[in-house]
Enzyme design. Structure first.
Site, short mmCIF file in Angstrom:
data_model
loop_
_atom_site.label_atom_id
_atom_site.label_comp_id
_atom_site.label_asym_id
_atom_site.label_seq_id
_atom_site.Cartn_x
_atom_site.Cartn_y
_atom_site.Cartn_z
N HIS A 228 -8.20 -3.77 9.34
CA HIS A 228 -7.70 -3.67 7.97
C HIS A 228 -6.44 -4.51 7.78
O HIS A 228 -5.65 -4.70 8.71
CB HIS A 228 -7.50 -2.20 7.52
N GLU B 292 -9.90 -1.19 4.24
CA GLU B 292 -10.65 -0.74 5.40
C GLU B 292 -11.97 -1.51 5.53
O GLU B 292 -12.41 -2.15 4.57
CB GLU B 292 -10.93 0.77 5.24
N ASP C 11 0.83 -1.21 0.00
CA ASP C 11 0.00 0.00 0.00
C ASP C 11 0.86 1.26 0.00
O ASP C 11 2.07 1.18 0.22
CB ASP C 11 -1.01 0.00 1.17
N ASN D 155 -8.71 -1.70 13.42
CA ASN D 155 -10.07 -1.82 12.86
C ASN D 155 -10.20 -3.03 11.93
O ASN D 155 -11.20 -3.18 11.24
CB ASN D 155 -10.46 -0.54 12.11
P1 PGA Z 1 1.08 -1.31 12.77
O1 PGA Z 1 0.05 -1.20 11.61
O2 PGA Z 1 1.97 -2.45 12.41
O3 PGA Z 1 1.83 0.00 12.74
O4 PGA Z 1 0.34 -1.55 14.02
C1 PGA Z 1 -0.57 -2.35 11.16
C2 PGA Z 1 -1.50 -2.04 10.04
O5 PGA Z 1 -2.08 -0.93 10.05
O6 PGA Z 1 -1.67 -2.88 9.15
#
Ligand code: PGA
Length: 230
Positions: free
Chosen positions: A127, A132, A56, A125
């Site tokens: 994702h 999302e 992404d 959340n």
């Molecule tokens: P993080 O993010 O590893 O910084 O917790 C994970 C994500 O958003 O996929």
């Protein structure tokens, strides 16, 4: 968590020098990349012919901007272990034609016969990459509006919520599910609830990561805190 994931990837690269990796950004895989860098330095693995896809990218951030995921992946991994430029696929968050950028990226993945090992973190959340809640399980690489939750989680990098981009490009849930093998990593108490929902609730669009329940070759690696609601 990081050591286990790194061990698997090192084993697989040593079996297949032309392995195709899909690699997440964020805090979760930092220790994983650190271990891959170390193994490379110690001569335990060669990434010379490994192919890498980023998952992404924020829209509007150039790949040289330090909060871009392109920069992250180069800095944490690709540039440090000798991934060839021609084998490194990054999404361009500043492409003039974003739709085309997404279509081309999906085609590039297909041209490499898909991703062999996909490494994922998970958002609070649910994702995975930037898919999302509400994302279609069949989605492919596309532009997505970021939720407040995702922007808030990444605000510390930008020093303010207002500066976090509102949109991103992400590979889709369909793209992710076509990967031959997936490793999902999570650490810390703030991931415990969403990990329980991901693995135990019915597959549903409100929890994008629940798509993974149907993947044939999924490895979930958690620390104790992230596993505490299971
Ligand atoms: P993080 O993010 O590893 O910084 O917790 C994970 C994500 O958003 O996929």
């Amino acid at each position: 968590m990081s050591a286990k994931a790194a061990k698997i990837v090192i084993r697989e690269v040593n079996k297949n020098q032309r392995l195709v990796l899909g690699l997440a950004s964020g805090r979760t895989p930092l220790g994983f990349y650190q271990r891959l860098r170390l193994a490379h330095k110690q001569g335990k693995v060669s990434f010379n012919n490994v192919i890498v896809f980023n998952l992404d990218e924020y829209i509007g951030l150039g790949k040289d901007y330090k909060n871009s995921y392109g920069y992250y992946l180069r800095h944490q991994f690709a540039d440090k272990v000798g991934i060839k430029d021609s084998n490194l696929y990054l999404l361009n968050g500043r492409a003039k034609d974003l739709k085309k950028e997404c279509q081309n990226y999906e085609a590039k993945i297909r041209k490499q016969n898909g991703i062999d090992w996909l490494i994922l973190g998970i958002g609070k959340n649910g994702h995975i990459a930037f898919n999302e809640p509400g994302s279609s399980f069949r989605s492919i690489t596309r532009v997505i509006n970021l939720t407040y939750s995702s922007r808030l989680a990444n605000a510390p990098y930008f020093n303010s919520l207002a500066k976090v981009p509102k949109r991103a490009i992400t590979v889709g849930l369909g793209t992710i599910m076509r990967a031959k093998n997936i490793i999902l990593m999570a650490a810390g108490k703030n991931k415990a609830e969403i990990i329980a929902q991901t693995l135990k609730s019915e597959k549903n669009r409100a929890v994008p990561a629940s798509a993974l329940q149907e993947h044939k070759n999924l490895i979930v690696i958690l620390d104790k805190l992230a596993a505490s609601c299971l």
